[in-house]
Design an enzyme around this catalytic site. Structure first.
Site, PDB file in Angstrom:
ATOM      1  N   ASP A 172       0.869  -1.167   0.000  1.00 32.32           N
ATOM      2  CA  ASP A 172       0.000   0.000   0.000  1.00 32.32           C
ATOM      3  C   ASP A 172       0.913   1.226   0.000  1.00 32.32           C
ATOM      4  OD1 ASP A 172      -2.276   1.624   0.259  1.00 32.32           O
ATOM      5  OD2 ASP A 172      -2.181   1.549   2.440  1.00 32.32           O
ATOM      6  N   ASP A 214      -0.090   4.944   1.443  1.00 35.58           N
ATOM      7  CA  ASP A 214      -0.234   5.789   2.630  1.00 35.58           C
ATOM      8  C   ASP A 214      -0.032   4.978   3.901  1.00 35.58           C
ATOM      9  OD1 ASP A 214      -1.009   8.340   1.359  1.00 35.58           O
ATOM     10  OD2 ASP A 214      -2.741   7.192   0.690  1.00 35.58           O
ATOM     11  N   ASP A 259      -1.546  -0.924   6.059  1.00 37.87           N
ATOM     12  CA  ASP A 259      -1.757  -0.420   7.425  1.00 37.87           C
ATOM     13  C   ASP A 259      -3.175  -0.660   7.931  1.00 37.87           C
ATOM     14  OD1 ASP A 259      -2.559   1.748   5.496  1.00 37.87           O
ATOM     15  OD2 ASP A 259      -3.203   2.695   7.358  1.00 37.87           O
TER      16      ASP A 259
END
Length: 532
Positions: free
Chosen positions: A110, A112, A370
């Site tokens: 990912d 961010d 995250d």
């Protein structure tokens, strides 16, 4: 861990029928502190002996309890020498499942809070912008829930004000338990409860609390569902309108952390022949500027596939959305995608076409993200990928765990819990006063330990002794977890992670003492030997 073992060491103590209390401790030169061994339990080199009689009178029983209390105090002190603190490394990777990096051929990421780690200074910006949007347009409790769906009392807030435990229990029909149907669907959104599962949720939680507090403080009536939707929409608009992207792009040095370490991780993986891909919900222009800042202008050459605006988590389940190619200016092409090319940028698409075009399947793929639901859950449960969770809060929590105050507080708390469980068979008036004093001390210790992490909610991983709901999902949806992607730099690319075997409750009595002290050192552990 030592504290957990001490508490669990007497998990299922039952009183003997031949007298009202546990057997008294004895000691030997070979094994100081051991209780008298029972049937089938024996410390090597220590002769078997008959149990000492239990105290007879109430005063004697009370003195007996306090004597054992002091014995356990001394044991805990001996088990925790000064060097026991700082044993955990905040930069370590922790394994929920055994995984060998030697078997991983493809790494996915990912963007961010995974490739790009953001500074905490971003949170007030999001909060303020969403507040302004909310003002322009216009049961409610924030609480912490454990792995068994129980509210941790003392962590429920309405606005900024704590809600009394009695009121929380009354709200849920005389119990702390929240039924499964209310908790969540697969992605953490239930009919009446939403889980805040990542660090990106902090501004939203803060805004909800402040608005509710304002309404209550000014006697304004409001519908909780409407308020929640408006706050959520305001937070969403911060992203949809590109405000967050603008702040970060204006000052990348301020907001992006560990960029050089991200480059080192990617470069090392490519140097060892690994294939890399990126799947993010962020737009290309934003990702491109961030990656140029961290890695350099040729960052796309490190990745075999780059997918932006993927619309996770529906990317993993919706087969209908095709991939579209983007040019350097971000304009969409119309041609049908029959292969995913290195150096090109693709938008949206779906995982099923991704698997068909790349043939990257199963445990040879390791994906980092995250968010447990949006990034990891589908990949692990439905597609068999290996997964790594990025938990930035982990670094701070480990630093707290490494403090002497935490280690001593937790270990003594667990030892005291074990004493309470074993000594509850003493029910005369004086003994009950002793047990009540221990219960009060235990509750005080629990509050102290909780406040070390956060005065309102405590650790994100624990609700007193139980794991949090978040912790249970973390174990279920991730093979590995770590504070940042840079933790990979501490390990070889062929390293094998072995999760530690933690004791089940029926294994616990013999676990900690034999491994940590080499014998049955915990006082009175032999009292349990007769249990079948």
């Amino acid at each position: 861990m030592a504290g957990a073992g001490l508490r669990a060491a007497a998990r299922r103590y039952l009183p003997r029928r031949d007298h009202g209390g546990p057997r008294a401790a004895s000691s030997s030169p070979s094994c100081p502190g051991c209780g008298p061994p029972g049937p089938g339990v024996h410390c090597p080199g220590v002769p078997r002996s008959a149990p000492a009689p239990a105290p007879a009178g109430a005063a004697e029983a009370s003195a007996h309890l306090w004597a054992r209390y002091q014995d356990m105090r001394r044991l805990v002190h001996d088990l925790l020498p000064p060097e026991v603190c700082s044993l955990l490394n905040p930069a370590a990777i922790y394994a929920n499942n055994e995984i060998s990096l030697r078997d991983v051929e493809v790494y996915g990421f990912d963007y961010d809070y995974t490739l790009a780690q953001y500074a905490d200074t971003l949170h007030p910006e999001i909060f303020s912008a969403a507040r302004d949007i909310l003002i322009e347009h216009y049961k409610s409790l924030l609480m912490k829930i454990d792995a068994f769906h129980y509210v941790q009392l003392g962590t429920a807030y309405r606005g900024l004000q704590p809600v009394p435990d009695e009121e929380v229990i009354d709200l849920y029909g005389g119990t702390q338990h929240i039924p499964l149907y209310q908790m969540s669907g697969f992605y953490g959104k239930g009919p009446s409860i939403k889980q805040f599962m990542d660090i990106f949720s902090l501004p939203e939680m803060a805004l909800l609390s402040c608005v509710v507090d304002y309404f209550l403080g000014h006697g304004l009536e409001f519908d909780q569902a409407h308020l929640y939707k408006d706050v959520t929409d305001a937070i969403r608009d911060v992203h949809v309108k590109g405000l967050m992207y603008q702040w970060i792009e204006r000052d990348m040095e301020k907001y992006i952390l560990r960029g050089d370490e991200t480059f080192a991780v990617l470069n090392r993986l490519v140097a060892h022949g690994k294939q890399l891909f990126l799947i993010t919900n962020s737009p290309f222009s934003f990702v491109d500027k961030g990656m140029r800042h961290m890695v350099g202008p040729d960052w796309r050459q490190l990745f075999d596939v780059v997918i932006v605006q993927a619309d996770k988590p529906s990317f993993f389940t919706d087969r209908r959305k095709p991939f579209r190619k983007l040019d350097e200016k971000g304009s969409l092409h119309w041609d049908r995608i029959t292969r995913l090319e290195k150096g090109k940028i693709y938008r949206q698409g779906n995982l099923f076409d991704f698997l068909r075009l790349t043939e990257w399947r199963g445990p040879r793929v390791l994906y980092f993200g995250d968010h447990l639901y949006s990034d990891l859950a589908d990949l692990m449960l439905r597609h068999g990928w290996r997964t790594g969770a990025i938990i930035p809060e982990l670094e701070r929590e480990i630093r707290i765990i490494n403090t002497e105050q935490y280690m001593h507080s937790l270990t003594w708390q667990q030892a005291l819990t074990g004493l309470l469980e074993r000594m509850q068979t003493y029910q005369d008036a004086e003994s009950r006063q002793v047990l009540a004093a221990w219960m009060k001390e235990r509750q005080e210790l629990r509050c102290v330990t909780k406040a070390l992490f956060n005065a309102q909610f405590g650790s994100i991983f624990r609700t007193f002794h139980n794991p949090t709901y978040f912790s249970r999902r973390l174990v279920r949806f991730s093979d590995l977890y770590m504070a940042s992607l840079s933790c990979l730099l501490n390990y070889r690319v062929d390293f094998t992670f072995y999760p530690r075997r933690t004791p089940l409750q029926h294994e616990a009595p013999l676990w900690m003492d034999q491994l940590c002290t080499g014998c049955m050192k915990t006082p009175f552990l032999g009292d349990m030997a007769h249990i079948r």
